[in-house]
Design an enzyme around this catalytic site. Structure first.
Site, PDB file in Angstrom:
ATOM      1  N   GLU A  19    -101.568  37.911 -17.322  1.00  0.00           N
ATOM      2  CA  GLU A  19    -101.555  36.443 -17.243  1.00  0.00           C
ATOM      3  C   GLU A  19    -101.709  35.793 -18.622  1.00  0.00           C
ATOM      4  O   GLU A  19    -102.684  36.066 -19.334  1.00  0.00           O
ATOM      5  CB  GLU A  19    -102.705  35.965 -16.324  1.00  0.00           C
ATOM      6  N   LYS A  50    -112.617  33.577  -9.686  1.00  0.00           N
ATOM      7  CA  LYS A  50    -111.337  34.146 -10.170  1.00  0.00           C
ATOM      8  C   LYS A  50    -111.267  34.000 -11.687  1.00  0.00           C
ATOM      9  O   LYS A  50    -110.850  34.915 -12.401  1.00  0.00           O
ATOM     10  CB  LYS A  50    -110.151  33.433  -9.497  1.00  0.00           C
TER      11      LYS A  50
END
Ligand SMILES: CC(C)(COP(=O)([O-])OP(=O)([O-])OC[C@H]1O[C@@H](n2cnc3c(N)ncnc32)[C@H](O)[C@@H]1OP(=O)([O-])[O-])[C@@H](O)C(=O)NCCC(=O)NCCSC(=O)C[C@@](C)(O)CC(=O)[O-]
Ligand SMILES: NC(=O)C1=CN([C@@H]2O[C@H](COP(=O)(O)OP(=O)(O)OC[C@H]3O[C@@H](n4cnc5c(N)ncnc54)[C@H](OP(=O)(O)O)[C@@H]3O)[C@@H](O)[C@H]2O)C=CC1
Length: 440
Positions: free
Chosen positions: A83, A266
């Site tokens: 990411e 998260k």
């Protein structure tokens, strides 16, 4: 431990220059660093022995988070993640935290729990008494299953008996607590459960059921604290005091709302998983432990919270961290071994504190962005490079196309395709297909 992990402008130099800088500050041989990263650190033949039905390997970027200082030691922190902005975010917040001395970490001993389920126990209270009375004998039997661990100073430490379920389906669960030293310990602890299971069933006058570790490793926690000065949190548009209020507000939101807590956590796992993966550890186990711990009160809660302390922001994180620096895949994955080398081959406990620091830093970067500019500015600006590649940009055109779509505030593949066309039609030369490795 690194000489320093503060390397300003590191992200602006070439990959080769970054390798040289990291080899220098961590005292790693350049040849070793380069060889370990070749082919992602895993040859196809080795991969074929790792898991089953192998067709090949699957590469991910190996980056490093900078500025990380824990208990007065500097670390260049390896991160493997797909990411965009995760590595930048962790480095960014670690820089702010470093300004106030860095993270303070405290790690529990490496105790894992081996569970033995006992069913059809006629008299659970009497069974519990019989098992507890034979504690020393059971722990000795457990130790015999892990002789190497005992020689290293680890082994069985404690025994607990729990009763669960309603009278009609009541079962006993015996926990053998094992000190796993520098191993994550799942295989070791499973071996213990299988070694003592039959004997426990005999003592309980019942049947042995499952014999397996628990991933809710709440005896193996890491606790982290950091404090940040208001001026280090300020943005162009917001003074530090307002940023502190915004971050505390974000923390309260996560504390009150499980929907927000899941996203907050998260953001923490962004940093933790990346280090866990880079160091060849089992991220499913760390994730399972983290979320089970977050839900321990019956209500899912944030793993890290933020508070104001006078003019400063204080962050704390507490969570289980079952992680090893030996065993598992570590013996064979060269890039995972390199990751540990860059960290100075820490103990499992020290590695747990590095993972947690990457998590708390990632959380701070995210909540600061959310409390100020919003996540899109920083995150999407870096995501724009992947969008440019997806649209067909190559070589130096990637950064140019990314800059154009960020400027246009339209970070989509369609916008990137239009930007490529504009560059093609402009006087600015694009890199040749050959030098850029393909068409622009
Ligand atoms: C993206 C930044 C860092 C830009 O931040 P910025 O303020 O534009 O950066 P800067 O140019 O002022 O640089 C500050 C420092 O950031 C680092 N940095 C800056 N740029 C880079 C780069 N290209 N590559 C590597 N490092 C970079 C670097 O350490 C640099 O210091 P230096 O050492 O250079 O003096 C900032 O906006 C940020 O921290 N944003 C947060 C991004 C984030 O959290 N991403 C995670 C993905 S979103 C998500 O999954 C989680 C979420 C958000 O949903 C969780 C939640 O809701 O809580
Ligand atoms: N639910 C879960 O989380 C499960 C996870 N797993 C997997 O289990 C693996 C982890 O299990 P783990 O038991 O750690 O791995 P291993 O089976 O590799 O065991 C650790 C090994 O490290 C050796 N060792 C060397 N030095 C040390 C030291 N300083 N401290 C401790 N051990 C040392 C031990 O040797 P010696 O024997 O001589 O002590 C042992 O062989 C991971 O691959 C995980 O994915 C498996 C099942 C379930």
């Amino acid at each position: 431990m690194a000489k320093t992990s503060r390397l300003p402008g590191f992200h602006k130099v070439s990959v080769q220059q970054r390798r040289t800088l990291v080899a220098d500050v961590t005292g790693t041989e350049m040849a070793e660093l380069e060889a370990s990263l070749e082919g992602g650190g895993l040859e196809a033949e080795v991969a074929d022995k790792f898991v089953e039905n192998v067709l090949g390997t699957y590469a991910l970027p190996f980056g490093v988070a900078l500025n990380v200082r824990i208990n007065s030691k500097d670390y260049v922190v390896p991160m493997v993640v797909e990411e965009p902005s995760v590595v930048a975010a962790a480095s960014n917040a670690a820089r702010m935290i470093r300004g106030s001395g860095g993270f303070l970490a405290e790690v529990d001993p490496p105790l894992m729990v081996s569970q033995v389920q006992l069913t059809n126990v006629r008299d659970p209270r009497a069974a519990e008494e019989r098992i507890l009375a034979r504690r020393e004998e059971i722990l000795a039997l457990a130790d015999r299953a892990v002789p190497g661990l005992v020689v290293r100073g680890g082994g069985a430490r404690d025994l607990e008996v729990r009763s669960i379920g309603a009278p009609e389906d009541e079962m006993l669960v015996v926990h053998i607590v094992v000190d796993c030293q520098d191993a994550m310990g799942a295989n070791l602890v499973n071996g213990v459960a299988e070694a003592v299971g039959a004997h426990l069933a005999e003592l309980a006058h019942g049947h042995v059921g499952l014999r397996i570790l628990s991933n809710l490793c709440d005896k193996r926690k890491v606790r982290l604290r950091c404090s940040v000065a208001a001026e280090d949190l300020a943005t162009e548009d917001m003074d530090g005091q307002r940023v502190i209020d915004g971050i505390v507000n974000a923390s309260r939101f996560a504390e009150l709302d499980p929907y927000r807590a899941a996203t907050h956590n998260k953001g923490i796992m962004n940093g933790i998983d990346a280090v866990v993966i880079a160091t060849g550890n089992d991220w499913r186990a760390v994730e399972a432990g983290a979320h089970a711990y977050a839900a321990r009160s019956g209500r899912y809660a944030p793993l890290a919270i933020w508070r104001r302390d006078g003019e400063r922001l204080v962050g704390t994180l507490e969570m289980p961290m079952a992680i090893g620096t030996v065993g598992g895949t570590l013996r064979v994955h060269r890039a995972a071994r390199l990751a540990l080398l860059l960290l100075g081959v820490p103990s499992a406990g020290e590695l747990a504190s590095v993972c947690a620091a990457a998590g708390l830093a990632s959380n701070l970067a995210a909540v600061r962005a959310l409390a100020t500019d919003g996540i899109q500015r920083g995150h999407m600006a870096l995501h724009a490079r992947s969008v440019a590649i997806a649209a067909g940009a190559k070589g130096t055109a990637v950064e140019r196309v990314a800059a154009m779509i960020v400027e246009a505030r339209d970070i989509t593949v369609e916008a990137a395709k239009r930007a490529i066309e504009v560059l093609r039609g402009s006087d600015v030369p694009l890199p040749s297909e050959e030098s850029a490795g393909g068409a622009d």
